[in-house]
Design a protein around this motif. Structure first.
Motif, PDB file in Angstrom:
ATOM      1  N   GLN A 120     -53.295  14.092 -34.505  1.00  0.00           N
ATOM      2  CA  GLN A 120     -53.153  15.045 -33.490  1.00  0.00           C
ATOM      3  C   GLN A 120     -52.245  14.489 -32.256  1.00  0.00           C
ATOM      4  O   GLN A 120     -51.385  15.370 -31.872  1.00  0.00           O
ATOM      5  CB  GLN A 120     -54.704  15.257 -32.486  1.00  0.00           C
ATOM      6  N   VAL A 121     -52.321  13.163 -32.313  1.00  0.00           N
ATOM      7  CA  VAL A 121     -51.254  12.651 -31.412  1.00  0.00           C
ATOM      8  C   VAL A 121     -49.779  12.728 -31.778  1.00  0.00           C
ATOM      9  O   VAL A 121     -48.834  13.153 -31.255  1.00  0.00           O
ATOM     10  CB  VAL A 121     -51.399  11.008 -31.080  1.00  0.00           C
ATOM     11  N   VAL A 122     -49.677  12.431 -33.204  1.00  0.00           N
ATOM     12  CA  VAL A 122     -48.392  12.486 -33.856  1.00  0.00           C
ATOM     13  C   VAL A 122     -47.659  13.974 -33.745  1.00  0.00           C
ATOM     14  O   VAL A 122     -46.677  14.246 -33.479  1.00  0.00           O
ATOM     15  CB  VAL A 122     -48.427  12.023 -35.507  1.00  0.00           C
ATOM     16  N   ARG A 123     -48.696  14.918 -33.983  1.00  0.00           N
ATOM     17  CA  ARG A 123     -48.447  16.211 -34.065  1.00  0.00           C
ATOM     18  C   ARG A 123     -47.681  16.790 -32.746  1.00  0.00           C
ATOM     19  O   ARG A 123     -46.757  17.240 -32.378  1.00  0.00           O
ATOM     20  CB  ARG A 123     -49.509  17.107 -34.029  1.00  0.00           C
ATOM     21  N   LYS A 124     -48.524  16.098 -31.477  1.00  0.00           N
ATOM     22  CA  LYS A 124     -48.245  16.500 -30.216  1.00  0.00           C
ATOM     23  C   LYS A 124     -46.667  15.935 -29.976  1.00  0.00           C
ATOM     24  O   LYS A 124     -45.867  16.432 -29.331  1.00  0.00           O
ATOM     25  CB  LYS A 124     -49.174  16.032 -29.078  1.00  0.00           C
ATOM     26  N   LEU A 125     -46.662  14.537 -30.607  1.00  0.00           N
ATOM     27  CA  LEU A 125     -45.352  13.845 -30.121  1.00  0.00           C
ATOM     28  C   LEU A 125     -44.229  14.500 -30.687  1.00  0.00           C
ATOM     29  O   LEU A 125     -43.139  14.510 -30.505  1.00  0.00           O
ATOM     30  CB  LEU A 125     -45.845  12.407 -30.492  1.00  0.00           C
TER      31      LEU A 125
END
Length: 271
Positions: A120-125
């Motif tokens: 989720q973090v990588v997707r947002k980033l």
């Protein structure tokens, strides 16, 4: 000998970075939940999930860097749990082996769960700064309800969540977490750390019980929208009498749990 020390040092760094990242997630989740309990700065229970934490970080000055560092830390946490899950066996007796396999299963489950959070973090980033996180538990309930005996499957899911919640409460109340507190720490600091751990684990247990209740409602009514992540659980809690105060109490407990993870990163001997 030098190679072994270097490897141990790397593993310890990975573990410490992972627990710092986990501490940040729970501390911020607790802070946002506390703000939502009393509608401070426009925060609501809709912000009280891990995606809300990532949004909060992203909006700060240097938010992309902060989110990137958090992603690295969470990757480290996943790696450390995988190391624990697959490292060489040290038990010989049957009972010890059963306990060890149970531990390995918990470590593997933790690695997979935090791997999902890291995604989720990588997707947002990297993919979309405005990407919203799906409600994973509602999606899971919806998927299960499409299967034969779907309500039974969702009910089993509720029982699993209930078991996790009860175990977290037991773990906190029995102070089994004290093994993570280095005996070298002075008595005053040790007592504060133990208190933070107890409050933190028990608050986390209550959150799992709330999630179990929502899953049980989804099973009983065959309605996946009843299930949900922490934002829906906290919304349900806030709507009860004195719900804001109960929500604030859980928020403080989550901050304590985050703090205890910082303590583990600082003092625990990982290798």
């Amino acid at each position: 000998m030098t190679t072994l020390r270097a490897s141990s040092s790397k593993f310890e760094f990975i573990a410490k970075a992972g627990f710092v990242a986990k501490g940040i997630v729970y501390s911020l989740l607790g802070l946002i939940t506390l703000m939502a309990a009393f509608n401070i700065n426009g925060k609501s229970t809709g912000d009280t999930d891990k995606n809300g934490v990532f949004n909060f970080l992203y909006r700060q000055p240097g938010g992309q860097v902060l989110l990137g560092l958090l992603a690295i830390g969470l990757i480290c946490y996943c790696i450390w749990r995988l190391i624990q899950a697959f490292k060489g066996s040290s038990s010989n007796s049957g009972d010890d082996k059963k306990k060890e396999y149970a531990k390995r299963a918990r470590y593997l489950f933790s690695a997979l769960a935090y791997g999902s959070i890291t995604f989720q973090v990588v997707r947002k980033l990297f993919i979309s700064a405005s990407a919203g996180g799906n409600d994973s538990k509602e999606s899971m309930a919806r998927e299960l309800l499409t299967k034969p005996f779907g309500q039974v499957l969702v009910g089993i899911g509720a029982l699993i969540l209930l078991g996790v919640g009860i175990y977290q409460l037991y773990y906190g109340y029995s102070e089994k977490y004290k093994k993570h507190v280095d005996k070298a720490v002075n008595e005053k600091s040790r007592k504060a750390m133990m208190t933070a751990g107890k409050i933190g684990y028990m608050a986390r247990g209550l959150v799992w019980l709330l999630l179990a209740w929502l899953f049980l409602k989804a099973a009983w009514e065959a309605n996946a929208s009843n299930a949900g992540n922490t934002s829906k659980a906290f919304q349900f809690l806030q709507e009860l009498s004195y719900g804001a105060y109960m929500l604030a109490a859980i928020a403080l407990g989550l901050i304590c749990y985050g703090t205890f993870n910082f303590v583990r990163a600082r003092y625990e001997k990982f290798v």
